[in-house]
Design a protein around this motif. Structure first.
Motif, PDB file in Angstrom:
ATOM      1  N   VAL B  24       1.025  -1.349  -0.212  1.00 26.62           N
ATOM      2  CA  VAL B  24      -0.109   0.011   0.039  1.00 26.62           C
ATOM      3  C   VAL B  24       0.841   1.331  -0.307  1.00 26.62           C
ATOM      4  O   VAL B  24       0.466   2.207  -0.446  1.00 26.62           O
ATOM      5  N   ARG B  25       2.278   1.059   0.364  1.00 31.48           N
ATOM      6  CA  ARG B  25       3.057   2.061   0.651  1.00 31.48           C
ATOM      7  C   ARG B  25       3.575   2.478  -0.830  1.00 31.48           C
ATOM      8  O   ARG B  25       3.500   3.760  -1.343  1.00 31.48           O
ATOM      9  N   GLU B  26       4.073   1.693  -1.402  1.00 36.29           N
ATOM     10  CA  GLU B  26       4.075   1.649  -3.078  1.00 36.29           C
ATOM     11  C   GLU B  26       4.569   0.335  -3.637  1.00 36.29           C
ATOM     12  O   GLU B  26       4.665  -0.587  -2.865  1.00 36.29           O
ATOM     13  N   PRO B  27       4.367   0.125  -4.874  1.00 37.99           N
ATOM     14  CA  PRO B  27       4.615  -1.186  -5.468  1.00 37.99           C
ATOM     15  C   PRO B  27       5.994  -1.845  -5.164  1.00 37.99           C
ATOM     16  O   PRO B  27       6.904  -1.099  -5.268  1.00 37.99           O
ATOM     17  N   HIS B  28       5.980  -3.076  -5.157  1.00 37.11           N
ATOM     18  CA  HIS B  28       7.220  -3.397  -4.773  1.00 37.11           C
ATOM     19  C   HIS B  28       7.304  -4.894  -5.764  1.00 37.11           C
ATOM     20  O   HIS B  28       6.518  -5.513  -6.359  1.00 37.11           O
ATOM     21  N   TYR B  29       8.651  -5.228  -6.100  1.00 34.67           N
ATOM     22  CA  TYR B  29       9.013  -6.726  -6.774  1.00 34.67           C
ATOM     23  C   TYR B  29       9.337  -7.441  -5.657  1.00 34.67           C
ATOM     24  O   TYR B  29       9.683  -7.088  -4.515  1.00 34.67           O
ATOM     25  N   PRO B  30       9.173  -8.827  -5.709  1.00 35.09           N
ATOM     26  CA  PRO B  30       9.566 -10.009  -5.085  1.00 35.09           C
ATOM     27  C   PRO B  30      10.944  -9.653  -4.107  1.00 35.09           C
ATOM     28  O   PRO B  30      10.663  -9.780  -2.879  1.00 35.09           O
ATOM     29  N   LEU B  31      11.888  -9.547  -4.881  1.00 33.21           N
ATOM     30  CA  LEU B  31      13.335  -9.291  -4.214  1.00 33.21           C
ATOM     31  C   LEU B  31      13.205  -8.249  -3.185  1.00 33.21           C
ATOM     32  O   LEU B  31      13.655  -8.451  -1.959  1.00 33.21           O
ATOM     33  N   GLN B  32      12.690  -6.957  -3.522  1.00 33.34           N
ATOM     34  CA  GLN B  32      12.568  -5.911  -2.608  1.00 33.34           C
ATOM     35  C   GLN B  32      11.728  -6.357  -1.404  1.00 33.34           C
ATOM     36  O   GLN B  32      12.204  -5.721  -0.323  1.00 33.34           O
ATOM     37  N   LEU B  33      10.557  -6.904  -1.433  1.00 35.76           N
ATOM     38  CA  LEU B  33       9.790  -7.388  -0.522  1.00 35.76           C
ATOM     39  C   LEU B  33      10.560  -8.420   0.610  1.00 35.76           C
ATOM     40  O   LEU B  33      10.573  -8.090   1.594  1.00 35.76           O
ATOM     41  N   SER B  34      11.310  -9.234  -0.108  1.00 36.60           N
ATOM     42  CA  SER B  34      11.914 -10.331   0.641  1.00 36.60           C
ATOM     43  C   SER B  34      13.140  -9.554   1.581  1.00 36.60           C
ATOM     44  O   SER B  34      13.216  -9.895   2.777  1.00 36.60           O
ATOM     45  N   LYS B  35      13.820  -8.350   0.987  1.00 41.56           N
ATOM     46  CA  LYS B  35      14.809  -7.686   1.742  1.00 41.56           C
ATOM     47  C   LYS B  35      14.078  -6.931   2.948  1.00 41.56           C
ATOM     48  O   LYS B  35      14.322  -6.700   4.037  1.00 41.56           O
ATOM     49  N   GLU B  36      13.040  -6.144   2.342  1.00 39.83           N
ATOM     50  CA  GLU B  36      12.248  -5.412   3.387  1.00 39.83           C
ATOM     51  C   GLU B  36      11.730  -6.142   4.531  1.00 39.83           C
ATOM     52  O   GLU B  36      11.946  -5.638   5.731  1.00 39.83           O
ATOM     53  N   LEU B  37      11.323  -7.290   4.102  1.00 40.09           N
ATOM     54  CA  LEU B  37      10.358  -8.000   5.326  1.00 40.09           C
ATOM     55  C   LEU B  37      11.404  -9.247   6.017  1.00 40.09           C
ATOM     56  O   LEU B  37      11.106  -9.596   7.014  1.00 40.09           O
ATOM     57  N   GLY B  38      12.778  -9.284   5.692  1.00 45.35           N
ATOM     58  CA  GLY B  38      13.511 -10.306   6.045  1.00 45.35           C
ATOM     59  C   GLY B  38      12.940 -11.920   5.835  1.00 45.35           C
ATOM     60  O   GLY B  38      12.866 -12.480   6.927  1.00 45.35           O
ATOM     61  N   VAL B  39      12.226 -11.898   4.764  1.00 45.82           N
ATOM     62  CA  VAL B  39      11.323 -13.340   4.650  1.00 45.82           C
ATOM     63  C   VAL B  39      12.063 -13.832   3.182  1.00 45.82           C
ATOM     64  O   VAL B  39      12.338 -12.951   2.453  1.00 45.82           O
TER      65      VAL B  39
END
Lengths: 209, 209
Positions: B24-39
């Protein structure tokens, strides 16, 4: 005892929601629930177990004149859970009602009167829901237009996250937001100062004109 | 597309909620989400898949100057979901915001002003939440005291269910409530007439005095 994670994981199951819906009406024993919901006693027992382990219901032994001792289940948890999801906002909140004194609401009201009063209360609840909805929309529009505005769009990923964090928790100062985001204070402060200066930059005003 | 059952089953997962919070903050690609969330990327992909299949996010191919084409995810669903649970009331509601025109909220506001306005909006949202809470409590007390009052407590299980159904949907008439409960109209009407007569019974008033 109850947190948002637990409650969501428990009530996501439709059978458990139906069990709660029956139990808030009145205490039930498993066989009664099984008949009422048209679900096997085994499934009822499994779900009652999950509800009880997670603190949403409790069981008590109750002896009856005929037949063996029965386990009777009743709800124990009281909450309002709200999830707001917009393109720009995600908010999950859990609130427990303050314990109110158990004032008798209906003196000698007739059935129609009780229904009318409840109906009026429901209208007021809908009205508060509508007003809240308007505010949520306003909040979302305001945040989105800042985040997609000329200033924030020049920022990098981390900077945008920080600005979003500051807008999302407008009551918190830079160091509280830093803590929430696991960042160093000075990182946040620098980004906030930069954005404040950019907002004040007279060139920006001219560019927009 | 989205119903309450689906949404609850999707957002009960904490990782999926964290993904939505980032998207909801901004569109992400999977690698970005993985880094951001530590998952792990694998877990991110699995959950994005579930979110997309259930209509909460969508993906789009995006080409970049360097590196291969990336899939970018953004949220698509907007809703407010509310669960009220009390000892006497269980209500799950899902509302989708009416599409509002995309009015720009912030002319040339400074960062501090935006934060102050958002903070004021949050105070108003809390106030509506508090007022709604009061009404929910009043509703619950009113229903509970009728259901545990002298008249309803003389009823059998089916009769109590019907009276509860009539109070729970005070806007609906006896035949609508019958339909909701899967009962015959005349069963409901008879119970309602009985309770109306008992409410009017002068002996009851004397008993209470």
């Amino acid at each position: 005892m109850n947190d948002l994670d637990t409650i969501l994981s428990v009530i996501e199951n439709p059978t458990r929601r139906r069990i709660l819906m029956a139990l808030v009406r009145e205490p039930h024993y498993p066989l009664q629930l099984s008949k009422e919901l048209g679900v096997s006693q085994q499934a009822i027992m499994k779900n009652l177990d999950i509800l009880e382990k997670n603190g949403l219901v409790e069981s008590r032994k109750e002896s009856s004149d005929r037949g063996p001792v029965k386990m009777v289940y009743r709800p124990t948890s009281e909450f309002t859970l709200t999830i707001d999801m917009r393109n720009g906002l995600f908010r999950a909140t859990l609130s427990m009602p303050a314990s109110v004194d158990d004032a008798q609401e209906n003196r000698d009201m007739e059935f129609d009167e009780v229904r009318e009063t409840l109906s009026e209360i429901d209208r007021q609840i809908s009205e508060f829901d509508r007003l809240r909805e308007e505010m949520i929309e306003r909040r979302n529009r305001m945040m989105s237009s800042f985040m997609h505005g000329p200033i924030a769009s020049e920022l990098g990923y981390l900077e945008r996250s920080i600005i979003y964090g500051m807008l999302n928790s407008p009551e918190h100062d830079a160091s509280e937001v830093s803590r929430e985001m696991g960042l160093r204070d000075d990182t946040t402060t620098k980004v906030v100062n930069d954005i404040e200066n950019k907002c004040k930059d007279p060139k920006r005003v001219m560019r927009n004109e």
